[in-house]
Write an enzyme that holds these catalytic residues in place. Sequence first.
Site, mmCIF file in Angstrom:
data_model
loop_
_atom_site.group_PDB
_atom_site.id
_atom_site.type_symbol
_atom_site.label_atom_id
_atom_site.label_comp_id
_atom_site.label_asym_id
_atom_site.label_seq_id
_atom_site.Cartn_x
_atom_site.Cartn_y
_atom_site.Cartn_z
ATOM 1 C CB VAL A 1 -7.283 0.930 10.012
ATOM 2 C CG1 VAL A 1 -7.292 -0.197 10.185
ATOM 3 C CG2 VAL A 1 -6.281 1.903 10.909
ATOM 4 C CE1 TYR A 2 -5.539 6.488 11.287
ATOM 5 C CE2 TYR A 2 -4.138 7.716 10.069
ATOM 6 C CZ TYR A 2 -4.374 7.193 11.400
ATOM 7 O OH TYR A 2 -3.679 7.446 12.287
#
Length: 328
Positions: free
Chosen positions: A52-53
């Site tokens: 998700v970064y």
Amino acid sequence: MEYRLLGKSGLAVSELCLGTMTFAGATSEADSMDMMERFFDRGGNFLDTADVYTGGRSEEIVGKAIRGRRADVVVASKVRMKVTDNINGAGVSRKHIMDGLDASLRRLGTDYIDLYQMHVWDHATPIEETLRTLDDLVSSGKVRYIGCSNYFAWHLMKALACSDANRYVRFVSVQPQYSLVSREMDREMMSLCLEENVGVIPWAPLGGGFLTGRYDRTEPENGRLTAKTGESSWHLRATDKNFAILDTVIQTAKELGKTPAQVSLNWLLQQKGITSPIFGASTLEQFEDNIRAAGWTMPHELWSVLDEASTLPSEYPNRFIEKFRRPI
Ligand SMILES: NC(=O)c1ccc[n+]([C@@H]2O[C@H](COP(=O)([O-])OP(=O)(O)OC[C@H]3O[C@@H](n4cnc5c(N)ncnc54)[C@H](OP(=O)(O)O)[C@@H]3O)[C@@H](O)[C@H]2O)c1
């Protein structure tokens, strides 16, 4: 840079891990690439990212940096957070882990992840399903070791017991928030990890920047701590107790001729049970400051002053149990 074994495994990781959450966000791609080169040059081998970064961009940039040196780097990534609106686009079900891993491998441009971590406890999925899936992935070679993050101690103990009962691979590490301004894991998690030999790789070891000395008591106008929500939001960090800890850090840094960031990270390097703090740096200047936390030892008297300033208040049941500790 020194190296430590990750929990009960033979995997050697550098005592500092580089966090990549800001890559393609607060840190440009060019600076991110430069930062990783500098990290490798200083002996760092351990990178932490997540699906998700920065919408997957962090994994892509890490993928570029490890090309041509794959075996020299320990890549840790994560799955569990919501990546699509699909009902199965989050969690640690067999379906989402397998879909999530393939997507991470594509972005990283590699055919395996060294340390695959469950990003946060998932109430919806039975732990048996998660661990059986992870065991399959380790057998397939797509994952080398498994870890967890943001767990209560009982979550981790339940998972370890499930692995042992079914002969599945065990979590070798846990990634909790832990720093001089966040010591909640001292209640139960740290003693569990020592007992079970699980590595601890803390996130936000600088309290999201609070411990670098750049903040005074005025609410900031820029930087991470302007956030209104989340663990590093100003209202959570800017407490009287945290400012008292920060004053001790600044005083210790002056005595040692170091910076507050170096003192805060070095305190963690010497904390029993900690394997490798995952520090973040939005700029190359911050990176150069933080990386100098390694390579020296803080005198024990100064370490203890920081420890006392930041320790949790005495609480039940620890208070009660400690009272009856036998002298053997
Ligand atoms: N498992 C999880 O749930 C989880 C959660 C969060 C993070 N993580 C991992 O942990 C890593 C580190 O987390 P974090 O970024 O919160 O940790 P951190 O090291 O406590 O904070 C890093 C931030 O503090 C500021 N900073 C750092 N060094 C500085 C210095 N020398 N001088 C002044 N300011 C400085 C910068 O923020 P500014 O942008 O304000 O300059 C930087 O982005 C992440 O990259 C990620 O890999 C994991």
